[in-house]
Design a protein around this motif. Structure first.
Motif, PDB file in Angstrom:
ATOM      1  N   PRO A 669      14.022  -6.958  -9.882  1.00 28.50           N
ATOM      2  CA  PRO A 669      13.393  -6.510  -8.636  1.00 28.50           C
ATOM      3  C   PRO A 669      12.642  -7.644  -7.980  1.00 28.50           C
ATOM      4  N   PRO A 670      12.588  -7.667  -6.634  1.00 31.80           N
ATOM      5  CA  PRO A 670      11.846  -8.732  -5.950  1.00 31.80           C
ATOM      6  C   PRO A 670      10.376  -8.678  -6.323  1.00 31.80           C
ATOM      7  N   PRO A 671       9.677  -9.795  -6.223  1.00 36.23           N
ATOM      8  CA  PRO A 671       8.273  -9.834  -6.652  1.00 36.23           C
ATOM      9  C   PRO A 671       7.374  -9.032  -5.728  1.00 36.23           C
ATOM     10  N   ASN A 672       6.277  -8.517  -6.284  1.00 34.07           N
ATOM     11  CA  ASN A 672       5.249  -7.842  -5.496  1.00 34.07           C
ATOM     12  C   ASN A 672       4.421  -8.923  -4.811  1.00 34.07           C
ATOM     13  N   ARG A 673       4.379  -8.888  -3.481  1.00 31.68           N
ATOM     14  CA  ARG A 673       3.733  -9.957  -2.719  1.00 31.68           C
ATOM     15  C   ARG A 673       2.232  -9.728  -2.510  1.00 31.68           C
ATOM     16  N   LEU A 674       1.716  -8.595  -2.968  1.00 28.38           N
ATOM     17  CA  LEU A 674       0.302  -8.311  -2.768  1.00 28.38           C
ATOM     18  C   LEU A 674      -0.550  -8.976  -3.839  1.00 28.38           C
ATOM     19  N   THR A 675      -1.757  -9.326  -3.469  1.00 33.04           N
ATOM     20  CA  THR A 675      -2.761  -9.831  -4.402  1.00 33.04           C
ATOM     21  C   THR A 675      -3.538  -8.653  -4.978  1.00 33.04           C
ATOM     22  N   ASN A 676      -3.695  -8.641  -6.301  1.00 28.89           N
ATOM     23  CA  ASN A 676      -4.496  -7.608  -6.965  1.00 28.89           C
ATOM     24  C   ASN A 676      -4.051  -6.203  -6.529  1.00 28.89           C
ATOM     25  N   PRO A 677      -2.762  -5.885  -6.684  1.00 25.61           N
ATOM     26  CA  PRO A 677      -2.255  -4.613  -6.142  1.00 25.61           C
ATOM     27  C   PRO A 677      -2.788  -3.376  -6.849  1.00 25.61           C
ATOM     28  N   GLY A 678      -3.240  -3.497  -8.128  1.00 30.45           N
ATOM     29  CA  GLY A 678      -3.709  -2.329  -8.862  1.00 30.45           C
ATOM     30  C   GLY A 678      -5.216  -2.258  -8.999  1.00 30.45           C
ATOM     31  N   PHE A 679      -5.935  -3.092  -8.230  1.00 30.95           N
ATOM     32  CA  PHE A 679      -7.405  -3.083  -8.203  1.00 30.95           C
ATOM     33  C   PHE A 679      -8.011  -3.400  -9.574  1.00 30.95           C
ATOM     34  N   GLU A 680      -7.227  -4.098 -10.444  1.00 37.21           N
ATOM     35  CA  GLU A 680      -7.767  -4.471 -11.750  1.00 37.21           C
ATOM     36  C   GLU A 680      -8.845  -5.538 -11.608  1.00 37.21           C
ATOM     37  N   ASN A 681      -8.818  -6.283 -10.508  1.00 39.35           N
ATOM     38  CA  ASN A 681      -9.853  -7.280 -10.209  1.00 39.35           C
ATOM     39  C   ASN A 681     -10.727  -6.760  -9.071  1.00 39.35           C
ATOM     40  N   ASP A 682     -11.075  -5.492  -9.179  1.00 41.68           N
ATOM     41  CA  ASP A 682     -11.875  -4.800  -8.168  1.00 41.68           C
ATOM     42  C   ASP A 682     -11.196  -4.908  -6.798  1.00 41.68           C
ATOM     43  N   PHE A 683     -11.906  -5.347  -5.755  1.00 42.32           N
ATOM     44  CA  PHE A 683     -11.313  -5.428  -4.414  1.00 42.32           C
ATOM     45  C   PHE A 683     -10.906  -6.850  -4.028  1.00 42.32           C
ATOM     46  N   ALA A 684     -10.753  -7.722  -5.016  1.00 43.03           N
ATOM     47  CA  ALA A 684     -10.350  -9.093  -4.715  1.00 43.03           C
ATOM     48  C   ALA A 684      -9.026  -9.099  -3.960  1.00 43.03           C
ATOM     49  N   GLY A 685      -8.975  -9.854  -2.844  1.00 39.01           N
ATOM     50  CA  GLY A 685      -7.775  -9.945  -2.025  1.00 39.01           C
ATOM     51  C   GLY A 685      -7.676  -8.894  -0.940  1.00 39.01           C
ATOM     52  N   TRP A 686      -8.532  -7.867  -0.988  1.00 33.73           N
ATOM     53  CA  TRP A 686      -8.511  -6.787   0.000  1.00 33.73           C
ATOM     54  C   TRP A 686      -9.647  -6.953   0.990  1.00 33.73           C
ATOM     55  N   GLN A 687      -9.451  -6.429   2.202  1.00 31.69           N
ATOM     56  CA  GLN A 687     -10.473  -6.479   3.240  1.00 31.69           C
ATOM     57  C   GLN A 687     -10.708  -5.087   3.800  1.00 31.69           C
ATOM     58  N   GLY A 688     -11.791  -4.988   4.615  1.00 34.86           N
ATOM     59  CA  GLY A 688     -12.102  -3.704   5.232  1.00 34.86           C
ATOM     60  C   GLY A 688     -12.419  -2.644   4.202  1.00 34.86           C
ATOM     61  N   ILE A 689     -13.117  -3.027   3.162  1.00 42.43           N
ATOM     62  CA  ILE A 689     -13.309  -2.144   2.011  1.00 42.43           C
ATOM     63  C   ILE A 689     -14.106  -0.903   2.384  1.00 42.43           C
ATOM     64  N   GLY A 690     -15.005  -1.028   3.353  1.00 41.97           N
ATOM     65  CA  GLY A 690     -15.766   0.114   3.839  1.00 41.97           C
ATOM     66  C   GLY A 690     -16.565   0.784   2.750  1.00 41.97           C
ATOM     67  N   ASN A 691     -16.309   2.068   2.533  1.00 43.83           N
ATOM     68  CA  ASN A 691     -17.067   2.865   1.580  1.00 43.83           C
ATOM     69  C   ASN A 691     -16.364   2.985   0.232  1.00 43.83           C
ATOM     70  N   GLY A 692     -15.411   2.133  -0.050  1.00 43.62           N
ATOM     71  CA  GLY A 692     -14.667   2.229  -1.286  1.00 43.62           C
ATOM     72  C   GLY A 692     -15.436   1.720  -2.493  1.00 43.62           C
ATOM     73  N   THR A 693     -15.116   2.302  -3.626  1.00 44.98           N
ATOM     74  CA  THR A 693     -15.660   1.850  -4.904  1.00 44.98           C
ATOM     75  C   THR A 693     -14.517   1.756  -5.904  1.00 44.98           C
ATOM     76  N   ILE A 694     -14.779   1.147  -7.046  1.00 44.71           N
ATOM     77  CA  ILE A 694     -13.791   1.040  -8.112  1.00 44.71           C
ATOM     78  C   ILE A 694     -14.150   2.028  -9.214  1.00 44.71           C
ATOM     79  N   THR A 695     -13.119   2.719  -9.722  1.00 39.56           N
ATOM     80  CA  THR A 695     -13.344   3.701 -10.775  1.00 39.56           C
ATOM     81  C   THR A 695     -12.359   3.473 -11.912  1.00 39.56           C
ATOM     82  N   GLY A 696     -12.770   3.841 -13.102  1.00 39.96           N
ATOM     83  CA  GLY A 696     -11.872   3.838 -14.252  1.00 39.96           C
ATOM     84  C   GLY A 696     -11.625   5.228 -14.773  1.00 39.96           C
ATOM     85  N   ALA A 697     -12.209   6.229 -14.108  1.00 40.74           N
ATOM     86  CA  ALA A 697     -12.131   7.603 -14.595  1.00 40.74           C
ATOM     87  C   ALA A 697     -10.810   8.276 -14.252  1.00 40.74           C
ATOM     88  N   ASN A 698     -10.162   7.851 -13.164  1.00 43.09           N
ATOM     89  CA  ASN A 698      -8.908   8.477 -12.736  1.00 43.09           C
ATOM     90  C   ASN A 698      -8.017   7.383 -12.166  1.00 43.09           C
TER      91      ASN A 698
END
Length: 811
Positions: A669-698
């Motif tokens: 399969p072609p490579p995933n071009r996104l940075t930190n696509p599964g939020f394992e590094n919190d919001f690194a690489g993402w912008q406009g985070i707004g009111n978002g938080t990181i969770t491990g519960a779900n």
């Protein structure tokens, strides 16, 4: 809205109270050419009443607020019926009166249709443009009774649709600083504009008329489908006024005759706007980037997009092979369109057979348009008809592998199957009638779609030993036909009394070997000297008799393969992969068609190559028969060169500058071009985070996910931009879990030219599932060199709402 004409608004009010719809999301319907009952001949037959009522119920039950009908409500040929003339045209003094007759017939016929379509409980307001049948049916010879009646036909239409009972106009308001109708012109009561919610509608009388003796067109007579003078100036002004109103997001223009080609043609006289896409009318539509042009006349459906403006032309028909209509679901920046077609012969149910989405560009560039099924826009430069001859049973229908209706199948007579250059070929007997034609003698009659002076190309493989005149492919019949022929082993093009042939003496092609023969013409006013002839991928020097002749191809006679339109000058031998294009193919494309059949290990059929050509024409990557094709530059070889690499990849050079197309294959399969696509590094690489938080519960996978929840309502966006992507078609996706309190959420994409910032593509898909983890997917996003893609998640959260996000992908 203070711009809405009050008379029209009050007209709608009585109907809308039956099923109120929020202004933020509303629906209207459209149809054309219903050719319903002419009540002057008696009550509508039960079958017609039921058919019309079922269609009306589908509009009503879908929530439509009104119906736009682009002409030909009935037949309108009252003048030719003596009984009707006697019943409705005789004054008390015993004399026949033409205006009296037209007025009486119109009151009966319009009254019947409006009663059946507008009366409660299911009735809807009917907004209509005049068609030729409202004007007595074309044509209108100079000085004829029908020409004299034209003014009365138009007056009767106005009484039915635009005038109040006291003769005042229902459309006497303003669009900005421009009158709703072209006051001071002969079209003041037959063309009109109005605003409904966030759309400006402009309904046109496209039939120019300047007097019963003034011939405007050699075929149609004193009426001609065109806008000129003050009528055109009014259209220009009202469109400009609409574009300047902040609450207008879309403009829809409705007129009876199509303007851009090609289009499916069924049982029709095939009137089009005079000058087609070069007409003054279409230039004004382009100038103001009209979003949709609704039209009819040709009793068929063709969705197409004008490349320079992004205007969608929707040709919708009701008389042809399928009774159909359109539903428009409108929100602030988007229109979702459904094509509804009956699914049985009793018209008891309708089903959706195609969808289209028009998304308004944020920077007022061209709209983003996607379509599926029968509303997928045609490639206006592509192959419209292709008989690849690969079947073995020529007693059944020969399928059309081109992009127009599947009903453009071929009917063969005295044609058998034999070995071909690519798969099988058709063997034609020559002397006895032996040909393949459109079903022009079998209802519904499909006609030649390459008409007027539209660009075209014809190409096929031939194998013959025969001498004499032989026809390979003919568009139309008689003096207006456009035919690719052989004359004693030499190719020629015969059209409109002109013959184009090679200037040099060529080796005969009647040598029992396979040869590729093609012709192209750029159309658009060019003379026959602009035609080109090709043999085996090489352009020939040509001369033309009557060289100043211009194209004017008519639809009648259909398309014939192996004989001319009169079934004469038949071909003796084998024909393979015959194609008709609605553009003048380049020399590189013609050469590629030849090399594909000639070079070992290639073997792309014409329909496949045409989809590859589309990648080159549009600059957008696409999947073609399982291979990923992308635009390319710096290729080696002459135009038309096809190279198959040891890896199995292909390159095709199509331009003299080394431009072309290439395939890209992947071991996985072609490579995933996104940075930190599964939020394992919190919001690194993402912008406009707004009111978002990181969770491990779900989480969907891994250890972390993004969580959006708020005690108060809010809107926000999460996004990531990626530049320097390899050209291609990309797929975006993200897993989400949406719980109560999310007003809406969308996965979106926006593609920009990195240098200019101009948006070239944007689209969204809703994230509407509630409950478990669900994947939102947005596919076929085109990216070319020098562009940046923005991956967006938009959401509006009510107090207490919850949205989880995880495992984003861009591949």
């Amino acid at each position: 809205m203070n711009h809405v004409n009050t008379s029209f608004a009050s007209l709608l009010t009585g109907y809308l109270c039956l099923f109120p719809i929020p202004v933020s999301a509303w629906i209207f319907g459209a149809t054309s050419d219903i050719h319903s009952n002419d009540a002057v001949y008696g009550p509508a037959p039960t079958a017609v009443v039921n058919r019309d009522h079922r269609q009306l119920l589908d509009f009503h039950d879908s929530g439509a607020q009104f119906i736009i009908q682009t002409g030909d409500l009935f037949e309108g040929i009252w003048l030719s019926n003596q009984n009707t003339r006697s019943t409705y045209g005789i004054l008390p003094n015993g004399t026949f009166s033409l205006p009296y007759f037209i007025d009486n017939c119109a009151q009966v016929c319009y009254g019947d249709i409006k009663r059946r379509l507008e009366d409660p409980p299911a009735g809807l307001p009917l907004i209509s443009a005049p068609g030729d049948h409202e004007l007595g049916d074309n044509n209108w010879p100079s000085g004829s009774e029908k020409a004299r009646a034209m003014i009365y036909f138009k007056q009767a239409f106005a009484k039915a649709f635009t005038l109040n009972s006291d003769g005042s106009s229902r459309y006497d308001g303003w669009i900005g600083a421009v009158r709703q109708r072209p006051v001071g012109t002969p079209y003041a009561n037959t063309s009109y504009a109005f605003i409904k919610n966030n759309i400006l509608f402009v309904v046109l009388d496209v039939f120019r008329f300047e007097g019963e003796s003034q011939v405007l067109d050699p075929r149609t007579g004193v009426a001609s489908p065109e806008l000129v003078g003050d009528h055109l100036n009014w259209l220009d002004a009202v469109l400009a006024a609409g574009r300047n109103l902040s609450d207008i997001r879309f403009i829809v223009v409705a007129g009876h005759t199509p303007a851009i080609l090609p289009i499916n043609l069924i049982d029709t006289s095939a009137m089009i706007i005079k000058g087609a896409e070069r007409s003054s009318l279409w230039q004004v539509i382009r100038k103001h980037k009209v979003d949709v042009y609704l039209t009819g006349e040709v009793h068929s459906l063709t969705p197409s997009v004008d490349e320079s403006s992004g205007t969608v032309q929707l040709v919708n028909g009701f008389k042809g092979y399928s009774h159909s209509h359109l539903l428009f679901d409108v929100t602030e920046n988007r229109i979702d369109i459904q094509l509804r077609e009956h699914s049985d012969t009793t018209y008891t149910t309708f089903e959706t057979t195609g969808t289209m989405t028009i998304t308004k560009s944020a920077d007022n560039g061209n709209n983003v348009i996607t379509g599926t099924g029968n509303l997928k826009p045609v490639d206006r430069a592509g192959i419209v008809l292709n008989y690849n001859m690969d079947g073995t049973d020529y007693s059944s229908n020969i399928p059309n592998n081109g992009q127009l209706s599947e009903y453009y199948y071929g009917l063969a007579k005295n044609v058998t199957s034999t070995g071909g250059i690519i798969g099988n070929a058709g063997r034609f007997s020559g002397a006895s009638p032996s040909y393949i034609e459109l079903p022009v003698a079998k209802a519904p009659v499909h006609l030649n779609p390459i008409i007027s002076d539209h660009p075209r190309s014809l190409a096929c493989w031939i194998n013959t030993n025969a001498a004499g005149r032989q026809t390979l492919i003919s568009l139309g019949a008689g003096s207006s036909a456009f035919a690719l022929q052989m004359n004693n082993g030499t190719p020629s093009l015969v059209a409109h009394g002109s013959t184009v042939k090679p200037t040099a003496v060529l080796p005969t092609l009647s040598d029992g070997l396979w040869h590729h023969v093609a012709t192209t013409h750029p159309g658009h006013g060019a003379t026959m000297m602009a035609a080109k002839l090709y043999v085996d991928g090489v352009a020939l020097a040509v001369s033309a008799s009557n060289s100043a002749t211009k194209l004017d191809t008519l639809p009648w006679g259909g398309i014939t393969v192996g004989a001319d339109g009169q079934k004469a000058n038949g071909f003796s031998g084998s024909l393979d992969d015959c194609g008709v294009w609605s553009s003048a193919l380049s020399e590189g494309m013609i050469s590629a068609l030849h090399r594909s059949g000639r070079d070992p290990g290639i073997g792309f059929a014409a329909a496949t190559l045409d989809r590859i050509f589309t990648v080159y024409r549009t600059g957008r990557a696409a999947e073609v028969d399982g291979a990923h094709w992308s635009p390319a530059a710096g290729l080696t070889g002459s135009a038309g060169t096809i190279t198959k690499e040891p890896s199995g990849d292909f390159t095709i050079v199509l331009g003299p500058d080394g431009s072309g197309v290439t395939t890209v294959t992947h071991d996985g399969p072609p490579p995933n071009r996104l940075t930190n696509p599964g939020f394992e590094n919190d919001f690194a690489g993402w912008q406009g985070i707004g009111n978002g938080t990181i969770t491990g519960a779900n989480v969907h996978s891994g250890q972390k996910a993004a969580l959006y929840t708020r005690p108060v309502a809010t809107k926000t966006m999460l996004y990531q931009s990626q530049g320097a992507l390899p050209p291609g078609a990309y797929t975006l996706s993200i897993w989400y879990q949406r719980l109560n309190g999310i007003k809406w959420a969308h996965l979106g994409v926006k593609v920009r030219d990195t240098a200019t910032g101009k948006v070239t593509y944007q689209n969204t898909v809703p994230m509407s599932s509630i409950g478990g983890w669900t994947e939102a997917v947005l596919g076929s996003v085109p990216v070319t060199t020098g562009q940046t893609l923005q991956f967006n998640i938009w959401m509006e959260i009510n107090a207490g709402g919850t949205l989880y996000l995880d495992d984003a992908q861009l591949r």
